[in-house]
Design an enzyme around this catalytic site. Structure first.
Site, PDB file in Angstrom:
ATOM      1  N   HIS A  42      -5.837  -6.022  -9.869  1.00 55.17           N
ATOM      2  CA  HIS A  42      -4.690  -5.224  -9.458  1.00 55.17           C
ATOM      3  C   HIS A  42      -3.539  -6.179  -9.181  1.00 55.17           C
ATOM      4  CE1 HIS A  42      -2.845  -1.746  -7.164  1.00 55.17           C
ATOM      5  NE2 HIS A  42      -2.068  -2.763  -6.869  1.00 55.17           N
ATOM      6  N   ARG A  97       8.667   2.913  -2.307  1.00 57.76           N
ATOM      7  CA  ARG A  97       8.834   2.670  -0.865  1.00 57.76           C
ATOM      8  C   ARG A  97       8.494   1.216  -0.571  1.00 57.76           C
ATOM      9  NH1 ARG A  97       3.469   1.919  -0.190  1.00 57.76           N
ATOM     10  NH2 ARG A  97       2.090   3.321  -1.319  1.00 57.76           N
TER      11      ARG A  97
END
Lengths: 175, 452, 175, 452
Positions: free
Chosen positions: B208, B292
């Site tokens: 990831h 965000r």
């Protein structure tokens, strides 16, 4: 002595009372506490302990608290907030009265419109379900109903005043 | 410049935003539920307003309550933090309608990125690499062989109507594909009444990798490099690092260009994170975008020297990126973050309660972001993150050693925390080697079990 | 008074109550507590007092004993610590014995030379001033004299063992 | 490489050294007095040995006890920290005789630098600028006028036998010199029976500037730039910064060269600090050298990225400077340190006792070096420093704002601390302007008094 101490003292007294203790003494370099509950059983203690007097007594024995670095204890209730009431430290003139609290954040109005009369005023008798005021939130006028029956003994906020969740609005004394 | 910000969040991120505001001379308004009355974000904000009972749905997620609080306090902007309302496009729209600046991207972009297939198509159009696969349903076995040749083996066949692993087959070469295609199609037909299949590239051991971006409201975009977030348990990140050992400076620069172009196309602004999977060959594929600030933003701050929350506030004030981050920052050293959760370190059960002892480590290269304190309560209502321990060293080795030192000095009593888990991870050879993937925690926990 | 004190007090009172104690007094350098329960006995608890638990409660807040580099609690309240048993709770087999402690850091020897006999052994009677052992520090042999008169009941360290300042060396029982 | 270090100190610096060792895989031995039994340096070291009763003279300053502890523990090196035995050349010699590596310069150099006049002469020989003055006693009024012309006005006349301000006169021009010379000489004769005078340049508003150096045992020296330490009260530093706004890059580079040459001449090694006074024109003059790590070393670490304590350990292990700090570090941003002392913030009386609440600030750019904790005791026997709060920002402005934010989140209860004092200093216009000198605190305290 700050609100925190007082709060703890109150907790201590309540705890001792509930534990069925008749007499209690404690002494520390910085603090000395001594108390005796009235009556035979603590449960029969009449009006309870005068917290204000006790607090004053204790404050006198305490060296000036060196909490200089901080305006309040970390663990203290939300003193940081300008709006937050510090209920414990204040003498409650309506001990035993039911408090109607705001269920939402918003702006308090005592009447349906600026020219109208207030929904209720001190001295009025109200039944559960009676509209007491409006709290405006996001342009919505939310009517707040009474959740108790009795006499309005105090209106705790002013028209146009912002209120937070859980803020006391009215004191109602059951008859 | 924004004058007064309401922080629509709690815990460490609320305090993080409050701290940034204070350092910039911006006034702060905390909101809190009844369970958070004694929280540090309440204490350290200039003002604090109680907005509801403990349950998030009734307080922190209660849009009217948050907006009312902002109006009452006269806040001209709202910082949503992460989680809660941070990726709620409706909330951002209500803010706009209420004439309160939402510190984040425009609601349209948030909404678009929130729908995975739209986001994928948008990114594909903007030439961001996405996971290769068939364009929709595969018509036949022959077509499947054709697709597999372009996608490259291994591939995974998935039922269009599917889920739960049924009608799903991993194919590793063209010999086994026809048989597996038939099996999957039949299984899908039986299970869902629809035998249609599609194909994606299969990554056995994905990493990831995510890229931090900043964009101003004038069309300028900058990538601040990547983070390595493969240490996850059930898709919950536990440890994050920057930079990734797998990304070369050249790749970083190229991705920066791709990101710049794509976010400009989309009309993105403020901070955001683009998440990728990396395959065993080091190729990366877009999976989703988080619109965000993220929990792990701190590791990027440590290696770039850019204060991302301050950048958010300045972007929302209309400033230009060139004034906020004058030049592409150099990546200096290596930073690692451990999420310290109020959880049992082996059973992973939540451990709310009262913290009796709380000794936070300090010293050179150690950063702690926390809103907890001794005698404080970890409420049962919210997520279990109580602190982020971030260590910065001249290289990964030093950062890891620093982390081990800091973990040994982080003392929490009264509740369980993941500190002992992190200590074991940092002593693990595979973790230390840096050669891991998102399956690391499964293997690690197996190894731990075997040790007993 | 902080929340911690209150918590400990609360635990103490609950413990006393459950132990069937009617009156309680405690004095420490830093704290003195006295209390009397109302009624005759609050609860019948024939099991008696769990001294270990009481010790643990009282030990809280007191600077915990030794524990050199041991993983003791950072802060004193041992109450919360799952593992740390309060050192006070340990039974001292030589209760009442005088302990001769090392006045310096060094290496302990029970005899003037490797072949020589020990200065003293268990069961010996010693007078104040009698040489008990040698503690070597920086190549200097420091003779350690007894600071009490009585019978050696235990030698607490082994020859060649390093000792720190204040470490117990001998237990002597006065007769 | 050193394998096991005994830390002959206590408090935050002991913990600082222990942390550095841990990160390097070096074993640690703490020593402690009976008053420090529950200290964090004891807890976090691998081993700990009690070396005596509370008084420093009987424990931390007790050379045989410290050496015995090192021998018992099998330590191959001793780190003296600052204060205590750190500049005790005898101790360094005993270490050497005991075959224990003393982490600091050779005892001969420590001894030489400990004698002010020798140090001054040594530095003068090495071409380090020293405070101009007469070479010894002035023979006559005429000679005094002559010296004053080369030293330049204002000058100060001092009694050779003197002290306490007697036989001392500040002269601002040649007209007043003859009269003042006679007055001073007569006063000195009456007071000490010796009228001999000498002359030094008088600096009305000096700044305290010091340079951090590292030197290996192979003759390589590096300057890591300067610190500004003018915020002092009674010669006790309160606030330190790096870099100094007064030192230009050119001056920094030149001083670096001078320092390099002089310390090579002297045969200095390990870490050290050269202290200077700066006059109103920006010229600097050597005053003394500290042959140890200093309290305020952290601000240099923050702006250079060099871990000075680790460097000390590696130098003592025989490594070459080029391997430890490969190139002259760039100065990045600005760092400020506040010394948090257990003292009354107005009366400056010591405030030992039990800390009841201890909330340490964290977050981006904030470093705390402390060995204190909630429920911990500040003993009366040692110095009052309980924590160092260090903030690093992209410039002085940001570092100051960060410090204000961090101070507001640093909560200590149970004892008095200097936190409120620092909060007032950081709100002071003169301090914020950066245009101050060592007399700042006198003026500041006067202003504070006037406010009441």
């Amino acid at each position: 002595m700050d609100g925190n101490d007082l709060k703890e003292l109150r907790e201590l007294v309540e705890f001792l009372k509930s534990s069925g203790i008749a007499e209690f003494e404690m002494e520390r370099p910085d603090l000395k506490v001594g108390l005796r509950f009235a009556g035979e059983t603590p449960a029969a203690a009449p009006a309870g302990v005068d917290m204000t007097q006790l607090a004053a007594l204790l404050a006198a024995q305490r060296p000036s608290a060196p909490a200089a670095a901080a305006p309040a204890a970390v663990a203290a209730p939300a003193v940081a907030s300008t709006s937050a009431p510090a209920p414990v430290a204040e003498v409650d003139p309506h001990a035993g009265a039911h408090i109607v609290k705001s269920p939402i954040v918003g702006t308090f109005y005592d009447a349906p419109s600026p020219d109208a009369e207030a929904f209720v005023k001190v001295g009025d008798h109200v039944e559960t379900g009676k509209v007491l005021c409006i709290v405006e939130a996001m342009k919505l006028m939310n009517e707040i109903d009474s959740d108790a029956t009795g006499e309005i003994v105090q209106v705790l906020v002013k028209p146009g005043q912002p209120v937070e969740y859980g803020q006391p609005l009215f004191a109602i004394k059951a008859r | 410049m924004i004058r007064k910000v309401l922080i629509a969040n709690r815990g460490e991120i609320a305090l993080r935003v409050i701290s940034a505001c204070k350092e910039m001379g911006i006034r702060t308004v905390a909101v809190y539920s009844e369970a958070d009355r004694n929280s540090l974000h309440v204490r350290f904000a200039d003002e604090a307003i109680c907005i509801g009972p403990p349950r998030s749905a009734d307080s922190y997620l209660n849009v009217p309550a948050v907006i009312s609080a902002a109006e009452i306090a006269g806040a001209d902007a709202v910082h949503p933090g992460y989680g809660l309302l941070s990726e709620n496009a409706n909330f951002a729209e209500v803010c706009r309608a209420s004439n309160i600046k939402f510190i984040g991207p425009p609601p349209e972009v948030t909404r678009m990125m929130g729908e995975k297939s739209t986001a994928r198509q948008t990114m594909k159009k903007a030439k961001v690499p996405i996971l290769p696969g068939s364009d929709g349903v595969i018509g036949s076995e022959g077509e499947a062989l054709e697709w597999a040749r372009t996608v490259k083996y291994p591939v995974i066949l998935k039922a269009v109507a599917g889920g739960g692993g049924r009608g799903m087959r991993i194919c590793r070469n063209k010999e086994e594909l026809p048989g597996l295609y038939q099996q999957a199609s039949t299984e899908a037909l039986n299970a869902f009444g629809n035998g249609d299949l599609y194909m994606e590239k299969f990554i056995e051991r994905p990493r990831h990798i995510e890229f931090q971006v900043l964009a101003d409201e004038h069309g300028n975009v900058m990538s601040l490099g990547e983070r390595e977030c493969s240490i996850q348990r059930r898709h919950q990140k536990l440890i994050e690092e920057a930079p990734s050992l797998q990304i070369t400076p050249k790749q970083r620069e190229e991705m920066g260009k791709v990101i710049k172009r794509s976010l400009k196309d989309i009309g993105y602004w403020n901070a955001g994170t683009i998440e990728f999977l990396m395959d065993e060959d080091g190729s990366i594929y877009f999976i989703e975008m988080n619109t965000r600030i993220q929990v792990e933003h701190c590791v990027t701050e440590m290696v770039t020297g850019v204060d991302l929350v301050k950048a958010q506030l300045r972007i929302a004030s209309g400033e230009k990126l060139a004034d906020i981050v004058p030049k592409q920052p150099e990546i200096i050293g290596h930073a690692i973050e451990c999420r310290i959760n109020a959880e049992h370190p082996e059973k992973f059960t939540p451990s709310p309660g009262k913290i009796t002892v709380y000794n936070v480590p300090g010293g050179n290269g150690v950063r702690v972001d926390t809103a907890q304190y001794a005698e404080g309560i970890v409420p049962q209502y919210y997520d279990s993150l109580i602190a982020k321990l971030i260590c910065h060293g001249k290289d990964r080795e030093e950062a890891m050693n620093k982390m081990q030192r800091a973990l040994s000095q982080f003392v929490v009593q009264g509740i369980h925390t993941t500190i002992p888990l992190h200590q074991k991870i940092f002593a693990d050879e595979e973790f230390r080697s840096g050669a891991f993937d998102t399956k690391f925690m499964e293997r690690f926990l197996e190894r731990q079990k075997a040790l007993k």
